[in-house]
Design a protein around this motif. Structure first.
Motif, short mmCIF file in Angstrom:
data_model
loop_
_atom_site.label_atom_id
_atom_site.label_comp_id
_atom_site.label_asym_id
_atom_site.label_seq_id
_atom_site.Cartn_x
_atom_site.Cartn_y
_atom_site.Cartn_z
N LEU A 1 0.85 -1.20 0.00
CA LEU A 1 0.00 0.00 0.00
C LEU A 1 0.87 1.24 0.00
O LEU A 1 1.68 1.44 0.90
N ALA A 2 0.70 2.06 -1.03
CA ALA A 2 1.39 3.36 -1.04
C ALA A 2 0.30 4.42 -0.91
O ALA A 2 -0.32 4.52 0.13
N THR B 1 -4.74 4.89 -3.96
CA THR B 1 -5.88 5.31 -4.78
C THR B 1 -6.29 4.23 -5.77
O THR B 1 -7.48 4.04 -6.03
N ASN C 1 1.70 -1.49 4.54
CA ASN C 1 1.75 -0.04 4.29
C ASN C 1 3.20 0.41 4.23
O ASN C 1 3.98 0.21 5.16
N LYS D 1 4.16 3.53 3.88
CA LYS D 1 4.34 4.97 4.14
C LYS D 1 5.14 5.27 5.41
O LYS D 1 5.50 6.41 5.64
N MET E 1 -2.85 12.12 -2.95
CA MET E 1 -2.72 10.79 -2.35
C MET E 1 -1.81 9.88 -3.16
O MET E 1 -0.98 9.17 -2.61
#
Lengths: 297, 188, 778
Positions: free
Chosen positions: A31-32, A35, A53, A55, A110
């Motif tokens: 997951l970045a 979107t 994730n 991030k 995003m």
């Protein structure tokens, strides 16, 4: 529209991330910006057991110039941060222009550049321009890292050359040489918010005599992956780019694209638009190259 | 379905700190609406296209229908409910009322949050910049004409408010339905 | 000229009619406080979900819900077997809330689940086992009419859901007089309402035996009645409360199954259930605009007079029948009152196909025929060598006309709309020549339209009623059952009541529609709420005013006719110092022996009539007219059409609130542009290919023309409240033909099938000789 439940993993170091990727394998999704992934999850196109994730990983969001003069975009840099960056606006303005054509400001806040490339969607705007600009990506894994040209990144419909356990860390865009110009044209006649029916990017570098000494063309929306228009490039390489010549050369794109008819146009129409917008992109890149003058040396 | 582990989520919403227990797959929009009862944030398309779910996360407009709630850990979220201060409408809200920048009102919270980000970034946008800036927020009722006008009036109100901080503040107007001026005042 | 003079029929008592006052619902809408159906929070509400058919046509062999029922948290899984099996449908009762034995389109509702949490409902949906036996399907209405086509409904042979013929005058004689005849086939497509709020409902059921329903419905009382019938309940056991509604445009008439299913789930679980459509649900199972094939032939005399019209209309009903019989009738008939014509013949066929059932969308069948007719007008102008504006003015209906179908046109701003629209777009005397630069060509086109302000279709009643309550503090509450779906009816009613009563606008509130407390209203359809509902409010306010004056007359020992009310003050006309406030009068009236509150009551039914068997009769109380002009730029290499400028003039009778009226025009024009250029529900074998806002594009802020101009033409209608007529739907109809005419002007290519996509135009521009309409009698 609730998502199906999944485990949520938040590595804070690359090592931890690689370990989680190894542990969960294909059952995990990275997951970045999320979107594209969230849309896939909502439409039931993917139902992963876990999301990793990215991030919280350090050092993946930079926007800077490397020692070789290339623009280095951390994979987690959002479209918006890149388009806003003064460095990009001054030295790679076509990149900022292109990013402003992507979806909406909110999505650009995003969506990340790394996520965009890893998604491997043939209709996205960044790949054609990155192809034309001869960009490459730095890929990291447990065993080390490798540089991969964007040109080899896209292998099939929503598939990339990234191997299991690899993470796209950075996008590198070479500096623009003197007497060069580049542009991305997005043809989305229904709405500027839409995906392109056809997207065409061109990079042109001229010799002093006005001949084209370097040229790359990228296309979106006309094949299972973003593609280069190599036959057209070959026909124009080393030539004086007259309008009739470009028109004739652009017709050669016919053989190297394989568009699918969909709600954004029939296959035949997309072929015609690929020719048209390649032609227009070359003309605009040429104009920019001419206007660019000899440039700094 | 097996019981799932909930996670601690600390975030600030409209200036208030919250500690919540959420499941990882919960979307930010659902947590705002169902847990915090901030139903001003709407769900229009579920895929980030329409903008009805627009909220600000650390000042940036995002689609809360595409954001995981857990991802907002440690961040500050602003929703439409957080714009009015002490009963006084934000100038953008006042402008939307004065110009008729809404009809059904369903896109309006997201539209106003989108306009908020736009004007935070660019306090004096051209009409073209307004159009581009709001293009991710769909409206089916107004045809956008009065929305663009509302943002232009908001720019003026914000400028007046800035200047007015030394002088007289903008009056919210005496009328119950009024936003600015006498209650009879439209944008033109 | 009788039209267009800006006159005021009634002396303004508070001056608020005609003013750009802010809306009554502004503050709640800009703060997020306004509650829509999905925002209604009840304790322990269950989540509903619907299982849909993946096949366009199949027999249901087996539906096994046993596994689904065992999912923890699941409270009910229902199929047709759990329902009263009563079909619904306003005109043809062919729609079961859950499919009975057969499914007829991809999206047809097969089963529904109610569960404590959404995840459980989703899991249960996956565990419902359905065995289908696929049947041959048909997707094209012309093919569906042909012998041997798969049949959808046993009692509707030939897949004909409804048909009509209408004939007036002598068509053959008319065509014999014609110097030019234009004959062409036009096709229009399915489009989706795309209101931003997906259909949602919260239904509560308990031991009182009453269903309390909050739903995004545009016709509270009609919805109550339709639900009652299909659920086999007394109407009064359904308490419908209209929350804020996030746009409707004809799509929230509840002709689809959503609300039936949420009610059935609530009845089954004896609990509260919330059902919220996903956007995909909307695209696959709401009731989009009717695609229509129109063969149109129109004859013109040498001087441009229309001498005969013949049309064959085939409307695609989809799998079930919503309001489509009357929609098709509208396609067949309504545009005939735009011009003075006498000889016509129209056949209409409403045909079943294995696709999403179609329904009402802003214009109710009218934009379809206007696209055809107004394209033909430009084709004829070319043949006749006449200016398209002059040709329209030559034939335009005028105030005082009784049109070919017996419609009595009391007010008519058509000619003024045409002239002002044309002038605004640079059409001075004659249309400017097409412009060109590089690969771009510019052109200008116009079109006009007419519509109704309410219509007598649902029995011999098209009226409304209202109560106006004067509180003891002088504030006023208007109670109307018409409701507001976003267009601003509550604001309009507040203005009308304030004006009629003579109180400040700010002192008037308007309730939301509620079947238990607001009087009967038909709801938002047929552009009637301002015209019909507004008149009822005006009558009720006049009644309240009469009461206030009589109360004051008693107190003052004066005659009521010597008193007046202005700005909330009641005073003696000759002795203005003799005055009291509305509050004082209302209070004095109640705090006394035998006191009573001041409540004005009003009902109003327009001076229209139900048509006869031949569809002749004045079906509406007032007819609005409008015109639209577009300037386009065509990229001849790609076929892309950019609309640079669009002007729309609407004869609204009188604008109660010009800001809101302009908003209706601007919004309608942009919807019309979407219809003309970019929106289309695309199907493949009955499956919707673009069921989301990513693939079905409505116009975004960046996409609208640089100039959008709304012009209000106010001839003042003798029957309208303060002269006002309907507006909402009218403005959509002329947009697509105006764009098509502008494109033809710019590049010579006549596009006869909507939408005018870049690809379609690209193809037309490459077709040899495509640029000119063929010979007149083709």
């Amino acid at each position: 529209m609730a998502l199906w439940p999944f485990d949520y993993l938040e590595p804070t170091s690359p090592e931890e991330c690689f370990a989680l990727m190894a542990e969960h394998g294909s059952e995990a999704k990275l997951l970045a910006g999320g979107t594209a992934l969230m849309q896939f999850l909502k439409q039931g196109l993917a139902r992963p057991r876990a999301l990793i994730n990215l991030k919280r990983l350090p050092g993946l969001g930079g926007i800077e110039v490397g020692p070789e003069g290339a623009l280095r975009l951390g994979a987690l840099a959002t479209h918006r941060r890149i388009e806003d960056a003064p460095l990009v606006r001054e030295r790679w303005p076509m990149l900022a222009e292109m990013l402003q054509l992507v979806a909406s400001p909110r999505i650009r806040n995003m969506a990340t550049i790394g996520g965009n490339l890893c998604h491997g969607d043939a209709n996205e705007d960044p790949p054609p321009l990155l192809l034309a600009l001869d960009a490459s990506v730095r890929v990291i894994s447990r065993v080390g890292e490798r540089l991969l040209p964007v040109d080899g990144l896209f292998t099939d419909f929503y598939e990339t050359a990234l191997k299991p356990g690899e993470l796209l860390a950075e996008v590198r865009v070479p500096p623009l040489p003197p007497r060069s110009g580049a542009v991305y044209l997005k043809f989305a006649p229904k709405s500027r918010q839409d995906f392109a029916t056809v997207g065409a990017a061109a990079f042109v570098r001229l010799a002093d005599a006005g001949r084209c000494v370097e040229l790359r063309l990228g296309l979106a929306g006309v094949a299972p992956t973003p593609v280069r228009a190599r036959k057209v490039e070959a026909a124009l390489q080393g030539q004086l780019l007259s309008e009739p010549l470009v028109r004739e050369a652009a017709a050669l794109v016919e053989d190297e694209i394989d568009p699918v008819g969909d709600i954004r146009g029939s296959a035949g129409y997309k072929r015609e638009m690929a020719k048209l917008f390649l032609r227009r992109a070359v003309a605009e890149a040429l104009r920019r190259a001419g206007a660019a003058g000899p440039g700094p040396t | 379905m097996s019981p799932r582990q909930k996670r601690q989520l600390s975030l600030e919403v409209n200036g208030e700190p919250y500690e919540l227990l959420v499941e990882p797959h919960w979307l930010l929009v659902d947590v705002l609406r169902d847990q915090l009862h901030l139903t001003g944030t709407k769900i229009g398309c579920g895929i980030g296209v329409c903008g009805a779910c627009t909220v600000l996360v650390d000042g940036q407009a995002v689609s809360s229908c595409l954001a995981l709630a857990v991802d907002a850990h440690g961040k500050a979220v602003t929703t439409i409910e957080g714009l009015a201060r002490e009963g006084r409408l934000h100038p953008i809200q006042q402008a939307f009322i004065a110009c008729g920048g809404f009809q059904c009102g369903f896109c309006t919270p997201g539209m106003i949050m989108g306009a908020k980000e736009l004007l935070d970034r660019n306090p004096a946008p051209t009409e073209e910049e307004i159009r581009a800036g709001l293009s991710g927020n769909l409206c089916r009722c107004t045809g956008y004409v009065k929305i663009i006008e509302s943002v232009q009036v908001a720019v003026r109100l914000l400028q007046e408010e800035m200047a007015g901080e030394a002088g007289a503040p903008v009056s919210p107007g005496p009328g119950r339905h009024a936003a600015v001026g006498s209650g009879q005042g439209g944008a033109r | 000229m009788s039209t267009g003079a800006r006159t005021v029929t009634a002396p303004g008592r508070s001056g608020v009619v005609g003013a750009r006052v802010p809306r009554v619902d502004g503050k709640e809408k800009v703060t997020g406080e306004a509650a829509y159906a999905a925002d209604i929070a009840l304790p322990r509400v269950l989540v509903g979900k619907v299982l849909r058919s993946p096949y366009p046509h199949a027999r249901l062999l087996r539906v096994d819900t046993s596994k689904a029922r065992r999912v923890p948290g699941v409270k009910a899984v229902i199929t047709a077997e759990d329902t009263p099996k009563i079909p619904h449908g306003l005109f043809v009762k062919d729609t079961y809330p859950l499919a009975l034995e057969r499914v007829r389109y991809v999206g047809d509702e097969v089963a529904a689940v109610a569960a404590a949490i959404e995840e459980a409902a989703s899991e249960a949906l996956e565990l419902i086992e359905v065995e289908y036996e696929e049947l041959p399907a048909v997707f094209d209405p012309l093919e569906a009419m042909a012998p041997g086509a798969p049949q959808l409904h046993a009692d509707r042979p030939g897949n004909i859901a409804y048909q009509l013929s209408v004939e007036r005058g002598d068509v053959e004689a008319g065509f014999r007089q014609a110097a030019h005849v234009i004959e062409e086939r036009f096709t229009t497509h399915a489009t989706y309402h795309a209101y931003l709020e997906p259909i949602a409902s919260v239904v509560s059921y308990g031991h009182t035996g009453k269903l309390t329903v909050w739903a995004s419905a545009q016709e509270p009382f009609m919805t109550q009645a339709e639900l009652a019938e299909a659920l086999h309940l007394p109407p009064s056991d359904i308490h419908f409360i209209q929350p804020h509604v996030g746009g409707a445009f004809g799509g929230k008439t509840m002709d689809d199954n959503h609300l039936y299913i949420s009610c059935l789930l609530a009845l089954k679980t004896r609990a509260a259930v919330k059902l919220v459509n996903t956007r995909e649900d909307e695209f696959v199972a709401s009731r989009p605009r009717v695609p229509t094939v129109i063969d149109l032939k129109v004859g013109f005399a040498g001087d441009g007079a229309i001498v005969a019209k013949e049309a064959r209309v085939v409307s695609d009903n989809g799998a079930y029948t919503s309001r489509t019989p009357v929609i098709m009738r509208t396609t067949c008939i309504r545009a005939d009152s735009l011009y003075r014509l006498q000889n016509l013949r129209t056949h209409g066929y409403l045909v079943y196909t294995n696709k999403i059932p179609t329904g009402s969308m802003r214009g109710f069948g009218n934009p379809q025929m206007h696209f055809a007719l107004e394209s033909v007008m430009d084709m004829a102008a070319r043949e006749l060598g006449m200016d398209p504006l002059a040709l329209r003015l030559r034939n335009a209906t005028q105030a005082g006309d009784v049109t070919v179908h017996g419609w009595r046109v009391a007010s008519c701003g058509l000619s003024e709309c045409l002239e002002r629209t044309a002038a605004e777009v640079g059409w001075r005397g004659a249309r400017p020549a097409p412009g060109a630069s590089g690969t771009k060509r510019r052109g200008v086109g116009l079109a006009c339209a007419t519509h109704v302000s309410g219509r007598r279709h649902f029995g011999n009643y098209d009226g409304s009623s209202a109560l106006v309550k004067v509180n003891e503090d002088g504030r006023v509450v208007v109670l109307s059952g018409e409701g507001d779906v976003g267009q601003g009816s509550r604001t309009i009613f507040a203005q009308i009541a304030a004006e009629e009563l003579g109180v400040p606008y700010e002192d008037v509130d308007v309730t939301m529609a509620d079947t238990e407390s607001t009087p009967f209203g038909m709801g938002s359809h047929a552009s009637k709420v301002t015209f019909v509902g507004g008149n009822a409010v005006r009558v009720a306010a006049a009644d309240a005013r009469r009461q206030l004056l009589e109360i004051t007359a008693r107190l003052f020992e004066a005659r009521a006719e010597d008193l007046a009310i202005q700005d909330g003050r009641i005073f003696h006309r000759e002795l203005p110092q003799r005055a009291l406030t509305v509050a004082e009068a209302a209070k004095a009236h109640i705090y006394r022996q035998g006191g009573e509150p001041v409540i004005g009551k009003g009902a109003w039914d327009p001076p229209s009539e139900l048509h006869d068997k031949t569809f002749y009769g004045n079906i509406s109380g007032a007819y609005p007219f409008g015109a639209c002009a577009a300037e386009v730029e065509v990229d001849v290499e790609s076929g892309e059409v950019k609309v640079l400028r669009i002007v729309s003039a609407a004869d609204v009778g009188r604008a109660i609130n010009p800001m809101l009226a302009e908003g209706q025009i601007e919004g309608g024009v942009i919807q019309g542009l979407g219809y003309a250029l970019c929106e289309e529900i695309r199907n493949e074998e009955g499956r919707v290919l673009n069921p989301n806002f990513s693939d079905y594009r409505i116009m975004a802020c960046e996409d609208i023309p640089v100039e959008v101009k709304a012009i209000l033409v106010e001839p003042v209608d003798p029957y309208g409240p303060f002269g006002a007529k309907g507006l909402g739907e009218l403005v959509v109809a002329p947009v697509a033909p105006a764009v098509a005419n502008a494109v033809a002007h710019a590049v010579g290519a006549r596009i006869t099938s909507l939408p005018i996509t870049a690809e379609k135009l690209f193809t037309a521009l490459r077709r040899p000789q495509a640029s000119r309409p063929a010979t007149p009698n083709r």
